[in-house]
Design a protein around this motif. Structure first.
Motif, PDB file in Angstrom:
ATOM      1  N   UNK A 115       2.647  -8.261  19.000  1.00 32.65           N
ATOM      2  CA  UNK A 115       3.346  -9.395  18.408  1.00 32.65           C
ATOM      3  C   UNK A 115       2.917 -10.735  19.007  1.00 32.65           C
ATOM      4  N   UNK A 169       1.389  -6.632  -7.742  1.00 29.85           N
ATOM      5  CA  UNK A 169       0.705  -5.954  -6.654  1.00 29.85           C
ATOM      6  C   UNK A 169      -0.515  -5.208  -7.174  1.00 29.85           C
ATOM      7  N   UNK A 172       2.902 -14.433   8.472  1.00 25.02           N
ATOM      8  CA  UNK A 172       4.191 -13.736   8.437  1.00 25.02           C
ATOM      9  C   UNK A 172       4.100 -12.489   7.573  1.00 25.02           C
ATOM     10  N   UNK A 173       3.142 -12.510   6.665  1.00 24.04           N
ATOM     11  CA  UNK A 173       3.027 -11.390   5.735  1.00 24.04           C
ATOM     12  C   UNK A 173       1.985 -10.364   6.153  1.00 24.04           C
ATOM     13  N   UNK A 223       3.769 -12.312  -7.933  1.00 18.98           N
ATOM     14  CA  UNK A 223       2.367 -11.913  -8.101  1.00 18.98           C
ATOM     15  C   UNK A 223       2.338 -10.395  -8.182  1.00 18.98           C
ATOM     16  N   UNK A 270      -2.738  -5.006  14.258  1.00 16.02           N
ATOM     17  CA  UNK A 270      -2.319  -4.055  13.226  1.00 16.02           C
ATOM     18  C   UNK A 270      -1.488  -2.946  13.862  1.00 16.02           C
ATOM     19  N   UNK A 271      -1.857  -2.598  15.090  1.00 15.62           N
ATOM     20  CA  UNK A 271      -1.111  -1.547  15.791  1.00 15.62           C
ATOM     21  C   UNK A 271       0.258  -2.017  16.244  1.00 15.62           C
ATOM     22  N   UNK A 309       3.317  -0.940   5.982  1.00  6.90           N
ATOM     23  CA  UNK A 309       2.643  -2.068   5.358  1.00  6.90           C
ATOM     24  C   UNK A 309       3.574  -3.055   4.690  1.00  6.90           C
ATOM     25  N   UNK A 310       4.839  -2.932   4.910  1.00  9.02           N
ATOM     26  CA  UNK A 310       5.748  -3.757   4.127  1.00  9.02           C
ATOM     27  C   UNK A 310       6.646  -4.632   4.974  1.00  9.02           C
ATOM     28  N   UNK A 311       6.058  -5.602   5.665  1.00  6.30           N
ATOM     29  CA  UNK A 311       6.877  -6.434   6.536  1.00  6.30           C
ATOM     30  C   UNK A 311       7.779  -7.352   5.724  1.00  6.30           C
ATOM     31  N   UNK A 312       7.314  -7.758   4.560  1.00 10.49           N
ATOM     32  CA  UNK A 312       8.089  -8.730   3.790  1.00 10.49           C
ATOM     33  C   UNK A 312       8.748  -8.083   2.589  1.00 10.49           C
ATOM     34  N   UNK A 346      -3.302  -5.230  -0.619  1.00 12.00           N
ATOM     35  CA  UNK A 346      -2.715  -4.542   0.525  1.00 12.00           C
ATOM     36  C   UNK A 346      -3.719  -4.217   1.621  1.00 12.00           C
ATOM     37  N   UNK A 365       6.763  -2.783  11.260  1.00 15.10           N
ATOM     38  CA  UNK A 365       5.497  -3.503  11.402  1.00 15.10           C
ATOM     39  C   UNK A 365       4.319  -2.565  11.142  1.00 15.10           C
ATOM     40  N   UNK A 366       4.456  -1.353  11.613  1.00 17.84           N
ATOM     41  CA  UNK A 366       3.364  -0.395  11.407  1.00 17.84           C
ATOM     42  C   UNK A 366       3.232  -0.054   9.930  1.00 17.84           C
ATOM     43  N   UNK A 418       8.813  -8.157  -0.820  1.00 25.43           N
ATOM     44  CA  UNK A 418       7.981  -8.621  -1.914  1.00 25.43           C
ATOM     45  C   UNK A 418       8.802  -8.789  -3.190  1.00 25.43           C
ATOM     46  N   UNK A 463      -2.388  -8.943  -1.912  1.00 29.21           N
ATOM     47  CA  UNK A 463      -2.005  -8.126  -3.068  1.00 29.21           C
ATOM     48  C   UNK A 463      -2.703  -6.775  -3.074  1.00 29.21           C
ATOM     49  N   UNK A 490       2.073   2.979   0.018  1.00 31.33           N
ATOM     50  CA  UNK A 490       3.035   3.268   1.091  1.00 31.33           C
ATOM     51  C   UNK A 490       2.512   2.967   2.490  1.00 31.33           C
ATOM     52  N   UNK A 491       1.302   3.376   2.778  1.00 32.67           N
ATOM     53  CA  UNK A 491       0.838   3.251   4.147  1.00 32.67           C
ATOM     54  C   UNK A 491      -0.258   2.231   4.299  1.00 32.67           C
ATOM     55  N   UNK A 492      -1.233   2.546   5.089  1.00 27.29           N
ATOM     56  CA  UNK A 492      -2.331   1.633   5.330  1.00 27.29           C
ATOM     57  C   UNK A 492      -3.481   1.875   4.365  1.00 27.29           C
TER      58      UNK A 492
END
Lengths: 341, 341
Positions: free
Chosen positions: B324, A59, B146-147, A57, B320-321, A7-10, B125, A4-5, A12, B123, B66-68
């Motif tokens: 849930x 990225x 969900x995304x 779509x 974000x942290x 960025x890729x929960x799904x 991100x 969750x932390x 893609x 997209x 990769x990250x935020x």
DNA sequence: TGATATACATAGAACGATACACAAAATGAC
DNA sequence: GTCATTTTGTGTATCGTTCTATGTATATCA
């Protein structure tokens, strides 16, 4: 939770899935996406089918690393001026045709924040920038223009060589306002502006003041020239308005730099029992939606913000395509005479 | 010119340069940037010095891979409502503290455009989304949630489990308005709303209508209950207002769903010579800046948009942290009585 | 003393697209 | 039928970060 932390929960759908599904190479799919040279009709349809099927779509984030993002940034000073939303619509419409998207950042009239927003937009790898009425000076804009295509709206800097500008002719607009008042017999015409201590000359209000002065001089009224400065419309200025209306040397007509000031002025007149236009004639600027309301009926100058926005998006797109020489578009405003003058 | 077409006109300072200059590994710099666990004070200062010296700014685009991105998207329906800019400020302020930036997208009240903007934000991100008064239904929002972390403002969906909401209590606000009018002796109280044919119940106007009806019923006035529907404020409705004022069964008091409708109503009253509040009492909603102007002096309901925005940014950051479970914040509005009622 | 944490630093594989260089196939010219 | 040219498609390095796995000192403990 670590996921969750990240960025890729799904999971893609990537270009790779599309390629696999269509039975072609990743490079081929990329070509179709960018409609680059060298794709047969057969390949194109195969790929497009796969895209539709998988609901793929691309990225933007990944694109940003090498190519374009097909996204441009718009920096606005403030959203409170009703002229801005219409402008945004004009820009948006032009961009949408070319499949570009826009993201808006609000600079809130603080040049520090403005530069930080611009940098942030450069960092997110937007393809170009539209600046609306930026506070920062032309030389700072030029600096950024070396890094990213820029079009500035409501920013008078006709000598700029590194970026384009789109402006309403604020100088002429102010002249029109004065002439409209003068032609109705008024001579004691003051201008209502705001306290713009450290604004560069690129700022529209400065242009309008210049136009006002020039027009007054042109009809031999330089001795009547008077610019009244109130706080910026973001602050309350009820007192100032009341004082102005009750003062002994109240002018006979007022040209306000913006409807944002003209409308409260009308309200104050109504409050103080000052007849408009019998005792005081008023003309504003921007022709905001309220001005046209019959109950308000404020004369104003229309800048055609939608057209300004459309021209700006054209310029930006062509600049993104590689144009180098600067273009400076000036659109003529029109006067709308209503009951207030 | 090919270089120009590519997105890399300038020689960007990268994390690699910083690492080299500080004499450490790339990974170490990255750790400092994210203030991750396991960096000594010595290393930190070394790296920070190098960053300052080289004026390094991390590329959001690369981070996005990769990250935020430390950027959140805000989707607004429309900017014309003066309540929105203040809300944006509230959100922005909360985000700025945590070093996050915001980008605004304008959905222009078209659900098609709204979804496309949301997808575009996914997209690019963004780390999270704030939706302001979205037209799209709760189930569609849930789908996107969900995304990506989502907080919705002005979207009544207290059962939502996948995203958070922040709302002013529109139901209670409408009740307060009715009670305020009733306590001053008015009983023939109509509500002025707009034609919201296909809006989901999550939309604020729907809540205000419900609050109005409930309050009327509570004081035994269900037979006086009357909701007048005009076109949305984005369209001109001068005729409708004039017709309303000149009609035989003109109500004695009007509660308008928004100042956006109440202020033109006041103007129309002035135009038609209808005394306010002598002949018609008016109370609005949103307490926009114009309402407070002495010349206007419109009674209204204040939602405290700044606070709403601040709460929303808090919620988004905590989500974000990794939080849930959904949270639903409701803020109580307040009545401001002025001359119009 | 050796075993074992603990703190700090690094190398290198991702992430998902683009774009360059090049191969294969088709076309055209003579 | 051969050679040059054009068209179409592919392999893969690359963008600038983050993050996992791994290493190497140094401190802690029995």
């Amino acid at each position: 939770m670590e996921k969750q932390k990240l960025g890729l929960p799904t999971d893609r759908v990537t270009i790779r899935h599309v390629a696999e599904h269509a039975g072609v190479s990743v490079a081929a799919v990329s070509k179709v996406l960018r409609n680059a040279y060298g794709v047969s009709e057969a390949l194109r349809t195969k790929v497009e089918n796969a895209i539709d099927l998988l609901k793929y779509r691309p990225s933007t984030a990944a694109r940003a690393m090498r190519g374009r993002t097909y996204t441009v940034g718009i920096l606005v000073v403030e959203l409170t001026n009703p002229f801005v939303p219409v402008l945004l619509e004009g820009i948006d419409a032009g961009l949408a045709e070319a499949n570009y998207k826009a993201m808006v950042g609000v600079g809130r009239a603080a040049s520090k924040l403005e530069t930080s927003m611009i940098e942030s937009m450069i960092d997110t790898r937007m393809d170009g920038l539209v600046l609306i009425g930026p506070q920062i000076s032309g030389s700072v804009v030029a600096q950024y223009a070396k890094q990213i295509p820029i079009v500035a709206i409501a920013h008078h800097e006709p000598q700029a060589t590194l970026y384009d500008t789109v402006n309403s002719d604020d100088f002429a607009g102010a002249q029109m306002a004065v002439q409209a008042l003068a032609s109705r017999g008024y001579s004691d015409i003051a201008m209502l502006s705001y306290d713009r201590s450290d604004s560069p000359s690129s700022v529209v209000a400065v242009q309008r003041e210049a136009g006002y002065k020039a027009a007054m001089a042109a009809i031999g009224l330089e001795d009547k020239t008077r610019i009244i400065r109130h706080p910026h419309p973001s602050e309350p200025r009820t007192k100032e308005l009341a004082a102005l209306l009750s003062s002994k040397d109240r002018p006979r007509a007022i040209f306000a730099w913006s409807d944002l000031d003209a409308i409260p002025l009308l309200a104050a007149c109504h409050e103080a029992g000052v007849d408009v236009p019998g005792t005081l004639a008023v003309i504003g600027y921007d022709d905001c939606s309220l001005a046209g309301q019959p109950a308000v009926s404020l004369s104003s100058i229309n800048q055609d913000p939608h057209a300004l926005g459309a021209r700006a998006s054209e310029l930006l797109l062509s600049r993104i395509e590689g144009r180098e020489e600067a273009q400076h578009v000036v659109v003529q405003p029109t006067v709308l005479l209503r009951r207030s003058a």
